[in-house]
Design a protein around this motif. Structure first.
Motif, PDB file in Angstrom:
ATOM      1  N   ALA A   1      -3.422  -6.191  -8.310  1.00 25.69           N
ATOM      2  CA  ALA A   1      -2.514  -5.091  -7.970  1.00 25.69           C
ATOM      3  C   ALA A   1      -1.297  -5.548  -7.191  1.00 25.69           C
ATOM      4  CB  ALA A   1      -3.257  -4.016  -7.190  1.00 25.69           C
ATOM      5  N   MET A   2      -1.169  -6.869  -6.954  1.00 22.95           N
ATOM      6  CA  MET A   2       0.019  -7.432  -6.326  1.00 22.95           C
ATOM      7  C   MET A   2       0.819  -8.326  -7.275  1.00 22.95           C
ATOM      8  SD  MET A   2       0.639  -6.280  -3.390  1.00 22.95           S
ATOM      9  CE  MET A   2       1.872  -7.470  -2.913  1.00 22.95           C
ATOM     10  N   ALA A   3       0.422  -8.344  -8.560  1.00 21.45           N
ATOM     11  CA  ALA A   3       1.117  -9.206  -9.530  1.00 21.45           C
ATOM     12  C   ALA A   3       1.253 -10.629  -9.000  1.00 21.45           C
ATOM     13  CB  ALA A   3       2.488  -8.634  -9.887  1.00 21.45           C
ATOM     14  N   GLY A   4       0.159 -11.135  -8.418  1.00 20.87           N
ATOM     15  CA  GLY A   4       0.198 -12.452  -7.776  1.00 20.87           C
ATOM     16  C   GLY A   4       0.866 -12.323  -6.424  1.00 20.87           C
ATOM     17  N   LEU A   5       2.089 -12.808  -6.326  1.00 27.32           N
ATOM     18  CA  LEU A   5       2.917 -12.626  -5.127  1.00 27.32           C
ATOM     19  C   LEU A   5       4.147 -11.815  -5.516  1.00 27.32           C
ATOM     20  CD1 LEU A   5       2.667 -16.113  -3.352  1.00 27.32           C
ATOM     21  CD2 LEU A   5       1.728 -13.932  -2.566  1.00 27.32           C
ATOM     22  N   TRP A   6       3.928 -10.545  -5.863  1.00 32.64           N
ATOM     23  CA  TRP A   6       4.984  -9.616  -6.259  1.00 32.64           C
ATOM     24  C   TRP A   6       5.727 -10.110  -7.508  1.00 32.64           C
ATOM     25  CZ3 TRP A   6       5.163  -6.051  -2.035  1.00 32.64           C
ATOM     26  CH2 TRP A   6       4.790  -6.548  -0.770  1.00 32.64           C
ATOM     27  N   SER A   7       5.091 -10.865  -8.389  1.00 35.50           N
ATOM     28  CA  SER A   7       5.917 -11.701  -9.256  1.00 35.50           C
ATOM     29  C   SER A   7       5.563 -11.773 -10.731  1.00 35.50           C
ATOM     30  CB  SER A   7       5.924 -13.130  -8.697  1.00 35.50           C
ATOM     31  OG  SER A   7       4.622 -13.648  -8.590  1.00 35.50           O
ATOM     32  N   VAL A   8       4.348 -11.469 -11.120  1.00 37.86           N
ATOM     33  CA  VAL A   8       3.943 -11.697 -12.514  1.00 37.86           C
ATOM     34  C   VAL A   8       4.229 -10.431 -13.321  1.00 37.86           C
ATOM     35  CG1 VAL A   8       2.082 -12.421 -14.044  1.00 37.86           C
ATOM     36  CG2 VAL A   8       2.211 -13.336 -11.723  1.00 37.86           C
TER      37      VAL A   8
ATOM     38  N   ALA B   1       3.392   1.327  -0.899  1.00 38.24           N
ATOM     39  CA  ALA B   1       2.499   0.947   0.192  1.00 38.24           C
ATOM     40  C   ALA B   1       1.935   2.205   0.836  1.00 38.24           C
ATOM     41  CB  ALA B   1       3.226   0.105   1.241  1.00 38.24           C
ATOM     42  N   VAL B   2       0.760   2.058   1.415  1.00 41.94           N
ATOM     43  CA  VAL B   2       0.198   3.089   2.285  1.00 41.94           C
ATOM     44  C   VAL B   2       0.071   2.489   3.675  1.00 41.94           C
ATOM     45  CG1 VAL B   2      -1.014   4.339   0.466  1.00 41.94           C
ATOM     46  CG2 VAL B   2      -2.193   2.510   1.662  1.00 41.94           C
ATOM     47  N   GLU B   3       0.540   3.216   4.675  1.00 42.89           N
ATOM     48  CA  GLU B   3       0.429   2.786   6.063  1.00 42.89           C
ATOM     49  C   GLU B   3      -0.849   3.394   6.636  1.00 42.89           C
ATOM     50  OE1 GLU B   3       1.800   0.542   9.257  1.00 42.89           O
ATOM     51  OE2 GLU B   3       3.017   0.869   7.452  1.00 42.89           O
ATOM     52  N   LEU B   4      -1.731   2.554   7.127  1.00 45.11           N
ATOM     53  CA  LEU B   4      -3.027   3.001   7.625  1.00 45.11           C
ATOM     54  C   LEU B   4      -2.958   3.308   9.115  1.00 45.11           C
ATOM     55  CD1 LEU B   4      -5.280   0.387   5.801  1.00 45.11           C
ATOM     56  CD2 LEU B   4      -4.696   2.703   5.044  1.00 45.11           C
ATOM     57  N   VAL B   5      -3.616   4.375   9.510  1.00 40.72           N
ATOM     58  CA  VAL B   5      -3.661   4.782  10.912  1.00 40.72           C
ATOM     59  C   VAL B   5      -5.057   5.305  11.237  1.00 40.72           C
ATOM     60  CG1 VAL B   5      -1.204   5.421  11.019  1.00 40.72           C
ATOM     61  CG2 VAL B   5      -2.909   7.146  10.384  1.00 40.72           C
ATOM     62  N   THR B   6      -5.366   5.345  12.510  1.00 37.52           N
ATOM     63  CA  THR B   6      -6.537   6.077  12.981  1.00 37.52           C
ATOM     64  C   THR B   6      -6.115   7.304  13.770  1.00 37.52           C
ATOM     65  OG1 THR B   6      -6.642   4.596  14.900  1.00 37.52           O
ATOM     66  CG2 THR B   6      -8.063   4.073  13.016  1.00 37.52           C
ATOM     67  N   ASP B   7      -4.834   7.336  14.163  1.00 34.91           N
ATOM     68  CA  ASP B   7      -4.275   8.475  14.877  1.00 34.91           C
ATOM     69  C   ASP B   7      -2.952   8.837  14.210  1.00 34.91           C
ATOM     70  OD1 ASP B   7      -2.914  10.191  16.670  1.00 34.91           O
ATOM     71  OD2 ASP B   7      -3.957   9.343  18.400  1.00 34.91           O
TER      72      ASP B   7
ATOM     73  N   LEU C   1      -0.167  -6.478   8.013  1.00 32.59           N
ATOM     74  CA  LEU C   1      -0.746  -5.784   9.145  1.00 32.59           C
ATOM     75  C   LEU C   1      -1.509  -4.568   8.617  1.00 32.59           C
ATOM     76  CD1 LEU C   1       2.042  -6.145  11.870  1.00 32.59           C
ATOM     77  CD2 LEU C   1      -0.047  -7.500  11.579  1.00 32.59           C
ATOM     78  N   ASP C   2      -1.096  -3.341   8.935  1.00 31.27           N
ATOM     79  CA  ASP C   2      -1.858  -2.174   8.518  1.00 31.27           C
ATOM     80  C   ASP C   2      -1.219  -1.417   7.356  1.00 31.27           C
ATOM     81  OD1 ASP C   2      -4.097  -2.323  10.394  1.00 31.27           O
ATOM     82  OD2 ASP C   2      -2.574  -1.996  11.926  1.00 31.27           O
ATOM     83  N   ALA C   3      -0.341  -2.080   6.640  1.00 30.05           N
ATOM     84  CA  ALA C   3       0.203  -1.519   5.402  1.00 30.05           C
ATOM     85  C   ALA C   3      -0.457  -2.207   4.217  1.00 30.05           C
ATOM     86  CB  ALA C   3       1.720  -1.702   5.341  1.00 30.05           C
ATOM     87  N   ILE C   4      -0.980  -1.424   3.286  1.00 29.21           N
ATOM     88  CA  ILE C   4      -1.567  -1.962   2.060  1.00 29.21           C
ATOM     89  C   ILE C   4      -0.541  -1.810   0.951  1.00 29.21           C
ATOM     90  CG2 ILE C   4      -3.436  -1.773   0.382  1.00 29.21           C
ATOM     91  CD1 ILE C   4      -4.474  -2.646   3.045  1.00 29.21           C
ATOM     92  N   ALA C   5      -0.177  -2.927   0.333  1.00 26.92           N
ATOM     93  CA  ALA C   5       0.880  -2.922  -0.674  1.00 26.92           C
ATOM     94  C   ALA C   5       0.295  -2.887  -2.078  1.00 26.92           C
ATOM     95  CB  ALA C   5       1.753  -4.158  -0.518  1.00 26.92           C
ATOM     96  N   PHE C   6       1.075  -2.287  -2.980  1.00 22.70           N
ATOM     97  CA  PHE C   6       0.738  -2.236  -4.399  1.00 22.70           C
ATOM     98  C   PHE C   6       1.977  -2.621  -5.196  1.00 22.70           C
ATOM     99  CE2 PHE C   6      -1.930   0.770  -2.157  1.00 22.70           C
ATOM    100  CZ  PHE C   6      -3.197   0.391  -2.569  1.00 22.70           C
ATOM    101  N   CYS C   7       1.827  -3.659  -6.010  1.00 16.76           N
ATOM    102  CA  CYS C   7       2.957  -4.166  -6.785  1.00 16.76           C
ATOM    103  C   CYS C   7       2.401  -4.787  -8.077  1.00 16.76           C
ATOM    104  CB  CYS C   7       3.709  -5.205  -5.947  1.00 16.76           C
ATOM    105  SG  CYS C   7       5.222  -5.838  -6.680  1.00 16.76           S
TER     106      CYS C   7
END
Length: 455
Positions: A53-60, A382-388, A420-426
């Motif tokens: 889901a990251m196409a390798g390193l944002w690239s494939v 991206a989704v930014e993850l939080v607990t608050d 960090l607390d952002a999950i990326a999708f590419c």
């Protein structure tokens, strides 16, 4: 984790020092060792299958099994396996590729310079702009402005341009003359009730204040990604680029658009500069240029940049810079075929359409207790993850929550990346809506499981 002494994992630990890895942790855990690819999937040596889901390193862009790229490489390898571009030498594929890129440019460009990675390209740009300032009789005009959380590479110069603290710590970076202004992340950096437009105005005002404090006559360029990648997929707020460009134009400061991630369809246009109406003087590109099947990068410069450099090279008698493999005929042949396929299959429009589906599916999860923000454009999100949610904070250790979700998704067969607390999708540009649904369904299941674990 214990591996048999002669296993690939054990030998990887014994002999291989990895990029972007905790070396001591690697000694304990080892790596996933990939063996083959199939469309948007990769498969490890144990037969485990993952959606990349990251196409390798944002690239494939074309996925991991495009036979036409392999055939293009084989044909060129058999015909002319190597040629350099030093001292008045060239080759057919690199000439064709340079012409193709100039034709694709969203604004008038003059020349293409080839390198082997985005880092090398941005490093070379900085070096050539110092050269240009000297050529123009402006030796004081050597400073460049980048942004916090921007990513521009890892060589000494390009890592200095990068605005991520862990790329500077213990490396004695950044070097002198590289300045960093604020990031464009409205959700994270805006004040209470500050609109996107007001935030963009503030960032432009801060940029202008920095230029005036340093002295406009000392600033040669500003570099930015149309959409930040490794800084957390930061999509610029409304009017941001319009206002930043107005400041640069006011003080005759060059704009460098780092298109290494955004270029060749990722944002739903051929270039991110088109998505955000940028008018750069220089454009950096790599990654999806060849779908990363071969290492290649390049930058385009306009006449305003080129002419003083050309004059100085004539005065000195040589432009004393270049890389052995720059303009490699095999890499250029693969890049040409890659661009041909992107155009033939209209993958830019596909990225726009499937990207809208991805963003829609992610937005539907925005009410989840662990999601603070969903952001994206085209086929990058991206989704930014939080607990608050109110405080916009996660666990006490930055990145701990992101690491838990990233690991959980990988265990379920989807490779993502947490900044960090952002999950990326590419994902690759060829990804289908059905495969997007698998990615987002896996995210949702992982979020539910993580929320239960942390209480």
């Amino acid at each position: 984790m214990a591996y048999s002494p002669n296993s690939p994992e054990a030998r990887d630990i014994a002999y291989h020092m990895h990029s972007y890895t905790d070396a001591r942790r690697h000694e304990e855990t080892g790596s996933i060792v990939l063996e083959r690819g199939d469309g948007v999937h990769v498969v490890d040596i144990h037969g485990n299958r993952y959606i990349e889901a990251m196409a390798g390193l944002w690239s494939v862009a074309l996925g991991f099994s495009e036979q036409r790229l392999a055939d293009a490489a084989a044909r060129q390898m058999a015909k002319l396996p190597f040629a350099h571009t030093f001292s008045y030498k060239s080759n057919g594929p690199v000439i064709d590729l340079a012409e193709k890129l100039i034709g694709l440019a969203p604004v008038p460009m003059s020349k293409v310079f080839f390198t082997n990675s985005g880092s090398e390209a941005n490093d070379t740009i900085l070096k050539l702009l110092w050269y240009r300032s000297n050529a123009m009789g402006q030796p004081q005009r050597k400073k460049i402005i980048s942004r916090m959380r921007g990513y521009h590479g890892v060589t000494i110069a390009s890592a200095s341009l990068t605005g991520l603290v862990n790329n500077h710590r213990s490396f004695d970076l950044p070097i002198a003359g590289v300045l960093h202004t604020g990031s464009p992340h409205h959700w994270k950096d805006a004040g209470p009730d500050e609109t996107e437009e007001a935030f963009a105005t503030r960032r432009a005002d801060e940029l202008e204040a920095m230029i005036l404090a340093e002295g406009p006559e000392t600033i040669m360029a500003f570099i930015g990604e149309p959409v930040m990648g490794a800084g957390g997929v930061v999509v610029p707020p409304a009017t941001y680029w319009e206002k930043i460009q107005a400041v640069l134009a006011k003080y005759d400061i060059l704009l460098i658009a780092d298109e290494v991630i955004c270029g060749f369809g990722r944002t739903g246009n051929m270039f991110g500069s088109q998505t955000y109406d940028l008018r750069p003087d220089i454009m950096t590109m790599s990654k999806q240029l060849s779908s990363s099947y071969m290492p290649i990068s390049a930058f385009m410069i306009n006449e305003k940049v080129y002419e003083p450099i050309a004059d100085e090279s004539h005065k000195i008698g040589v432009l004393g810079h270049g890389f052995t493999a720059a303009g490699h005929p095999v890499a250029a042949a693969v890049a040409l075929e890659n661009l041909k396929i992107i155009e033939e299959r209209d993958l830019v429009a596909h990225a726009r359409e499937v990207g809208a589906h991805l963003l829609g599916r992610l937005k539907a999860l925005e009410s989840h207790s662990l999601i603070g923000e969903v952001r994206g454009v085209g086929l990058i999100a991206a989704v930014e993850l939080v607990t608050d949610k109110a405080a916009k904070t996660a666990l006490e250790t930055p990145g701990a929550l992101g690491g838990m979700v990233n690991t959980g998704m990988q265990t379920r067969g989807v490779i993502t990346r947490n900044m960090l607390d952002a999950i990326a999708f590419c994902p690759p540009l060829i990804v289908s809506e059905k495969e997007v649904d698998q990615i987002v369904d896996t995210l949702e299941a992982t979020l539910d499981d993580t929320a239960a674990k942390i209480g």
